[in-house]
Design an enzyme around this catalytic site. Structure first.
Site, mmCIF file in Angstrom:
data_model
loop_
_atom_site.group_PDB
_atom_site.id
_atom_site.type_symbol
_atom_site.label_atom_id
_atom_site.label_comp_id
_atom_site.label_asym_id
_atom_site.label_seq_id
_atom_site.Cartn_x
_atom_site.Cartn_y
_atom_site.Cartn_z
ATOM 1 N N LYS A 71 -22.428 35.022 7.275
ATOM 2 C CA LYS A 71 -23.091 33.827 6.729
ATOM 3 C C LYS A 71 -24.614 33.986 6.619
ATOM 4 O O LYS A 71 -25.235 33.386 5.758
ATOM 5 C CB LYS A 71 -22.762 32.594 7.563
ATOM 6 C CG LYS A 71 -21.342 32.082 7.343
ATOM 7 C CD LYS A 71 -21.172 30.675 7.873
ATOM 8 C CE LYS A 71 -19.802 30.121 7.528
ATOM 9 N NZ LYS A 71 -18.707 30.707 8.347
ATOM 10 N N SER A 118 -15.507 39.824 8.981
ATOM 11 C CA SER A 118 -16.578 38.892 8.625
ATOM 12 C C SER A 118 -17.440 38.428 9.794
ATOM 13 O O SER A 118 -18.590 38.061 9.603
ATOM 14 C CB SER A 118 -15.986 37.675 7.910
ATOM 15 O OG SER A 118 -14.966 37.072 8.697
ATOM 16 N N GLU A 157 -24.702 20.261 5.665
ATOM 17 C CA GLU A 157 -23.748 19.714 6.622
ATOM 18 C C GLU A 157 -23.159 20.902 7.366
ATOM 19 O O GLU A 157 -23.230 22.029 6.908
ATOM 20 C CB GLU A 157 -22.637 18.953 5.908
ATOM 21 C CG GLU A 157 -21.550 19.835 5.281
ATOM 22 C CD GLU A 157 -22.010 20.618 4.045
ATOM 23 O OE1 GLU A 157 -23.031 20.212 3.436
ATOM 24 O OE2 GLU A 157 -21.374 21.625 3.716
HETATM 25 C C1 LIG Z 1 -17.353 30.699 7.938
HETATM 26 C C2 LIG Z 1 -16.615 31.935 8.209
HETATM 27 C C3 LIG Z 1 -15.580 32.400 7.376
HETATM 28 C C4 LIG Z 1 -15.050 31.604 6.223
HETATM 29 O O1 LIG Z 1 -15.918 31.411 5.158
HETATM 30 P P1 LIG Z 1 -15.790 32.185 3.777
HETATM 31 O O2 LIG Z 1 -16.743 31.460 2.906
HETATM 32 O O3 LIG Z 1 -14.366 32.078 3.313
HETATM 33 O O4 LIG Z 1 -16.168 33.586 4.019
HETATM 34 C C5 LIG Z 1 -14.978 33.617 7.653
HETATM 35 N N1 LIG Z 1 -15.361 34.357 8.732
HETATM 36 C C6 LIG Z 1 -16.342 33.946 9.555
HETATM 37 C C7 LIG Z 1 -16.694 34.812 10.711
HETATM 38 C C8 LIG Z 1 -17.002 32.730 9.330
HETATM 39 O O5 LIG Z 1 -17.965 32.332 10.168
#
Ligand SMILES: *Cc1c(COP(=O)(O)O)cnc(C)c1O
Length: 399
Positions: free
Chosen positions: A94, A383, A116
């Site tokens: 993010k 992610s 938000e």
């Molecule tokens: C917020 C988040 C997601 C989901 O958001 P996407 O916009 O679908 O990528 C996935 N993995 C992590 C670690 C997150 O914090």
């Protein structure tokens, strides 16, 4: 057939029939201003150099690609590689788009960035970016979520962000969106709204995608350096879809690379407790754009659920909807149990505690590895890291 993916979305923000600006005219004017400023500012060398330096020196990019040998052996087939977005500053992908959005606001001369947050992940990443860039940050959060997500609330406060508790309605994410947007519309000339995924009205799905596409650009080069060729499969979890589109974008024109998004099946697709929007949703409108949604017969958003709070959104990025319809990306699901199993396996076998969100993609990768067999390579976008999830998992599994 080389599709012109780089030319998408069109001027109105459409990916095929999805996206656009399903909003009142006065709001459209505001969004069009952001869109014009985005194109103008991001085409300057100054902005690109500033952002590139922050990615390198502040976030720690490029994030490495790691060959998960023991997970590969466990799965029993194709090699599994992880793109380590969990190693970024603040622990997830993010920060890539939050830095882009905060820097854009600064370049546009805005005085305050608004957003938000539900679970608080977007709020913490944005508060971090705003602290760094030097711009006020105001996060609206439902009172219910404030109690549930206490560590993230504390982090945001320490980072200097103003938190506005939202006490109306269900006191959760949906009401926080309304509250933050009202405040934004009080002075859109001086404020900037920062959306947390590839969702919302144009230009946000495009902006957030462009900022996240650094992940795929790096990964495409890194995996070729490591293995001598492109991967057979690239996979990522899909909530709103930003980490997935971030890694997919670089591979869209590589027809031999299969792309797979993994949605949360929660307690099962046959229950009402999941958030598999593309797999089980219908076309509709939500939060100012057209996409697949989970909705009732009257078109109202259904409550959604996932063990991973970052994945429980009743809509999904418009580009994903388009990529699903044309068959370029396949969408699969993993349920809570499968997610937890993958979470524990990666922790035990590799010493990497993944975010519960990312564990959905890992589960799919392990299944697929066994299916397609040895000699093939699968690249997973990991992610984020799971520090935020350990207490929850310990309780769930009686550890
Ligand atoms: C917020 C988040 C997601 C989901 O958001 P996407 O916009 O679908 O990528 C996935 N993995 C992590 C670690 C997150 O914090």
């Amino acid at each position: 057939m080389a599709l012109e993916f780089s030319a998408m979305p069109d001027k109105e923000g459409y990916f095929g029939e999805y996206g656009g600006q399903q909003i009142p005219p006065e709001l459209k004017a505001v969004m069009d201003d952001i869109s014009a400023a985005y194109e103008r500012v991001t085409s300057t060398e100054d902005f690109q150099a500033d952002l590139a330096n922050l990615y390198t020196d502040y976030v720690g990019r490029p994030s490495p690609i790691y060959f998960a040998k023991k997970i590969t052996e466990k799965a029993g087939g194709a090699n599994i590689y992880l793109k380590r977005e969990d190693l970024n500053h603040t622990g997830a992908h993010k920060i890539n788009h939050c830095l882009g959005e905060a820097l854009l606001a600064k370049y546009m001369g805005k005085t305050k960035v608004l957003a938000e947050t539900g679970a608080g992940q977007h709020g913490v990443a944005l508060a971090t970016a705003c602290a760094l860039v030097g711009i006020d940050c105001e996060i609206h959060m439902g009172e219910v979520d404030i109690v549930k997500e206490h560590p993230n609330v504390t982090k945001m406060k320490i980072l200097g962000c103003r938190i506005v508790p939202v006490s109306r309605g269900t006191k959760t994410l949906k009401d926080a969106v309304d509250s933050a947007f009202e405040e934004y519309l009080r002075d859109p000339d001086n404020f900037m709204y920062a959306i947390g995924s590839v969702v919302g009205p144009h230009p946000f799905p495009k902006m957030v995608r462009d900022f996240q596409s650094v992940v795929g650009r790096e990964a495409r080069q890194q995996i070729q350096e490591k293995t001598g060729r492109l991967p057979d499969v690239v996979t990522a979890c899909v909530g709103g879809g930003s980490n997935a589109i971030g890694i997919f974008t670089a591979f869209l024109n590589d027809e031999d690379v299969e792309l797979v998004g993994v949605e949360p099946a929660g307690h099962g697709l046959n229950t009402n407790e999941h958030a598999a929007t593309i797999t089980a949703g219908k076309k509709g409108t939500i939060h100012g754009f057209k996409c697949y949604n989970l909705q009732d017969d009257k078109g109202n958003p259904l409550p959604v659920y996932s063990i991973a709070s970052g994945l429980d959104y009743p809509g999904v990025g418009p580009q994903h909807c388009y990529l699903k319809d044309i068959g370029r990306v396949r969408y699969e699901t993993a349920d809570d149990e499968q997610c937890l199993e993958a979470f524990m396996q990666l922790s035990h076998l590799e010493g990497i505690i993944p975010a519960l969100e990312s564990a959905h993609a890992l589960h799919f990768a392990m299944q697929e590895a066994a299916r397609i067999g040895k000699g093939k390579n699968i690249l997973v976008n990991l992610s984020g890291r799971g520090d935020k999830d350990v207490d929850f998992v310990a309780e769930k599994l009686n550890l």
